[in-house]
Design an enzyme around this catalytic site. Structure first.
Site, PDB file in Angstrom:
ATOM      1  N   HIS A 166       5.060  -6.260 -11.408  1.00 37.06           N
ATOM      2  CA  HIS A 166       6.318  -5.528 -11.573  1.00 37.06           C
ATOM      3  C   HIS A 166       6.444  -4.382 -10.566  1.00 37.06           C
ATOM      4  CE1 HIS A 166       5.262  -2.116 -14.658  1.00 37.06           C
ATOM      5  NE2 HIS A 166       4.339  -2.224 -13.725  1.00 37.06           N
ATOM      6  N   ASP A 167       5.341  -4.040  -9.919  1.00 36.84           N
ATOM      7  CA  ASP A 167       5.378  -3.001  -8.882  1.00 36.84           C
ATOM      8  C   ASP A 167       5.967  -3.507  -7.569  1.00 36.84           C
ATOM      9  OD1 ASP A 167       4.089  -1.349 -10.665  1.00 36.84           O
ATOM     10  OD2 ASP A 167       2.151  -1.433  -9.670  1.00 36.84           O
TER      11      ASP A 167
END
Length: 103
Positions: free
Chosen positions: A8-9
């Site tokens: 998700h980064d």
């Protein structure tokens, strides 16, 4: 192989690169890739507290570092681009889900 709250980064392009490396490693040794990350619900089903928290994570990722949370469809597209056959998403008693990738 297990990935916890890493993808998700990153945007899709970088996430595909990461997953391709995971797929290569699993292909050599056998096994599965397990991702523990947020999987957003379909539009219109954000009524409970965990769903709202997932949306807040999404806004945070978009604004702070250019990452993002993904829907089931987003995950399926991402893992196929990385060479996996598919994924199975399991909700758990947390904001994150367990996402099993099939090599």
């Amino acid at each position: 192989m297990h990935i916890y709250l890493i993808l998700h980064d990153w945007g899709d392009e970088d996430s595909v690169k990461i997953l391709k490396k995971c797929n290569e490693a699993v292909a050599r040794k056998g096994g599965k890739v397990i991702v523990v990350d947020v999987a957003l619900e379909d539009e219109g089903s954000h009524e409970d507290a965990p769903s709202r928290s997932r949306l807040a994570f999404d806004m945070d990722m978009l604004v702070t570092i250019g990452g993002k949370e993904r829907t089931k469809e987003d995950w399926e597209k991402l893992v196929k681009l990385a060479g996996f056959k598919g994924c199975k998403i399991r909700r758990i008693g947390a904001i994150q889900s367990v996402i099993e990738l099939t090599p």
